[in-house]
Motif scaffolding. Structure first.
Motif, PDB file in Angstrom:
ATOM      1  N   ARG A  46      -1.812  -1.712  13.205  1.00 58.72           N
ATOM      2  CA  ARG A  46      -1.874  -2.678  12.102  1.00 58.72           C
ATOM      3  C   ARG A  46      -0.502  -2.914  11.484  1.00 58.72           C
ATOM      4  O   ARG A  46      -0.233  -3.989  10.952  1.00 58.72           O
ATOM      5  CB  ARG A  46      -2.888  -2.260  11.051  1.00 58.72           C
ATOM      6  N   VAL A  47       0.390  -1.932  11.582  1.00 56.26           N
ATOM      7  CA  VAL A  47       1.758  -2.124  11.103  1.00 56.26           C
ATOM      8  C   VAL A  47       2.592  -2.839  12.151  1.00 56.26           C
ATOM      9  O   VAL A  47       3.354  -3.762  11.846  1.00 56.26           O
ATOM     10  CB  VAL A  47       2.399  -0.772  10.727  1.00 56.26           C
ATOM     11  N   ASP A  59       1.113   3.690   3.530  1.00 59.30           N
ATOM     12  CA  ASP A  59       1.821   3.333   4.762  1.00 59.30           C
ATOM     13  C   ASP A  59       2.701   2.099   4.637  1.00 59.30           C
ATOM     14  O   ASP A  59       3.279   1.651   5.620  1.00 59.30           O
ATOM     15  CB  ASP A  59       0.827   3.128   5.906  1.00 59.30           C
ATOM     16  N   GLN A 103       0.840  -1.188   0.000  1.00 62.85           N
ATOM     17  CA  GLN A 103       0.000   0.000   0.000  1.00 62.85           C
ATOM     18  C   GLN A 103       0.882   1.247   0.000  1.00 62.85           C
ATOM     19  O   GLN A 103       1.782   1.382   0.832  1.00 62.85           O
ATOM     20  CB  GLN A 103      -0.907  -0.020   1.242  1.00 62.85           C
ATOM     21  N   PHE A 109       1.861  -0.981   4.002  1.00 63.74           N
ATOM     22  CA  PHE A 109       1.252  -2.248   4.420  1.00 63.74           C
ATOM     23  C   PHE A 109       1.477  -3.289   3.324  1.00 63.74           C
ATOM     24  O   PHE A 109       1.135  -3.084   2.169  1.00 63.74           O
ATOM     25  CB  PHE A 109      -0.244  -2.053   4.664  1.00 63.74           C
ATOM     26  N   SER A 110       2.064  -4.425   3.711  1.00 61.73           N
ATOM     27  CA  SER A 110       2.506  -5.421   2.740  1.00 61.73           C
ATOM     28  C   SER A 110       1.675  -6.693   2.827  1.00 61.73           C
ATOM     29  O   SER A 110       1.427  -7.209   3.917  1.00 61.73           O
ATOM     30  CB  SER A 110       3.990  -5.746   2.991  1.00 61.73           C
ATOM     31  N   LYS A 124      11.425  -0.536  11.463  1.00 62.51           N
ATOM     32  CA  LYS A 124      10.212  -0.901  12.194  1.00 62.51           C
ATOM     33  C   LYS A 124      10.500  -1.012  13.692  1.00 62.51           C
ATOM     34  O   LYS A 124       9.724  -0.531  14.526  1.00 62.51           O
ATOM     35  CB  LYS A 124       9.662  -2.226  11.674  1.00 62.51           C
ATOM     36  N   ARG A 142       2.088  -6.729  12.289  1.00 59.95           N
ATOM     37  CA  ARG A 142       2.418  -7.567  11.139  1.00 59.95           C
ATOM     38  C   ARG A 142       3.770  -8.244  11.348  1.00 59.95           C
ATOM     39  O   ARG A 142       4.691  -7.667  11.920  1.00 59.95           O
ATOM     40  CB  ARG A 142       2.479  -6.733   9.867  1.00 59.95           C
ATOM     41  N   HIS A 199       7.028  -6.278   7.002  1.00 62.85           N
ATOM     42  CA  HIS A 199       6.578  -4.998   6.468  1.00 62.85           C
ATOM     43  C   HIS A 199       7.469  -4.645   5.287  1.00 62.85           C
ATOM     44  O   HIS A 199       8.560  -5.191   5.119  1.00 62.85           O
ATOM     45  CB  HIS A 199       6.651  -3.917   7.560  1.00 62.85           C
TER      46      HIS A 199
END
Length: 228
Positions: free
Chosen positions: A167-168, A18, A15, A20-21, A155, A171, A174
């Motif tokens: 949400r990140v 941000d 995405q 998001f993978s 991260k 995960r 990332h």
């Protein structure tokens, strides 16, 4: 998919806002469980950032602009098609140049060429080839490993500072794109310290690639700490 009788799944692999993978193993699992589902993916924020094997991905159609991680400049991109797709699509029209100026060829040209719309730029395609060759000389495995290390480090550090969304944070993996919680003052401070970034949504987006280093992430973290 079962409850809603879904036939097509279209999504971005990464995405842009941000980072998001999507887990590629998840897509492969979907394809195994539901082979009839066409998986269409946008790879603009993905291709060039890590190792990728389209044939074993479970993806049926992948389209990408080449300006981002492939470093190939504006105005070009590509699409990849699985063998399944040709039997699923019925194109109503094609580009003039796709048929080499002869529409009588419409039903005889190869499937992928039917998506070539019109006047194409050989210079733009040349820039994409240059980048692909350049990436090949470096080695995509080396690039993927380096970018994975940068992503993990960024991260970890951003999480310590409480700058990531749940949400990140939650995960397992990332991408190399992060949207951190930062106000206008922090954004200006980053720019003043020669950090190339962009305000996106409610935060600031930071992105890393193989030309970046861990020391640069350290420098950004120090700026973030002093600016709080």
């Amino acid at each position: 998919i079962e409850n809603n009788k879904i036939d097509v799944l279209a999504l971005s692999l990464v995405q842009w806002l941000d980072g998001f993978s999507i887990d590629l193993e998840f897509l492969k699992k979907i394809k195994i469980l539901y082979p009839h589902v066409l998986i269409i993916a946008d790879g603009t924020q993905f291709c060039g950032s890590t190792n990728f094997d389209f044939n074993n991905s479970g993806i049926d159609v992948l389209g990408a602009s080449a300006y981002k991680w492939l470093l190939a400049g504006y105005g070009n991109g590509f699409m990849l098609f699985s063998d399944q797709v040709e039997n699923e699509f019925d194109l109503n029209t094609i580009g003039f140049n796709a048929a080499d100026g002869n529409f009588d060829k419409k039903n005889s040209i190869r499937f992928a060429k039917q998506f070539e719309p019109g006047h194409l730029s050989s210079m733009n395609f040349g820039s994409l080839k240059f980048s692909i060759d350049f990436f090949g000389r470096i080695g995509m495995e080396r690039i993927a490993e380096h970018n994975g290390n940068l992503s993990l480090m960024a991260k970890t550090e951003f999480k310590k500072l409480g700058l990531l969304t749940d949400r990140v944070e939650n995960r397992k993996s990332h991408s190399t794109i992060f949207n951190i919680k930062a106000n206008d003052a922090m954004y200006q401070k980053l720019l003043e310290n020669d950090v190339f970034c962009a305000q996106r949504g409610d935060g600031v987006r930071l992105s890393f690639h193989f030309y970046n280093t861990e020391s640069e992430i350290d420098a950004i973290v120090k700026i973030l700490k002093t600016g709080r």
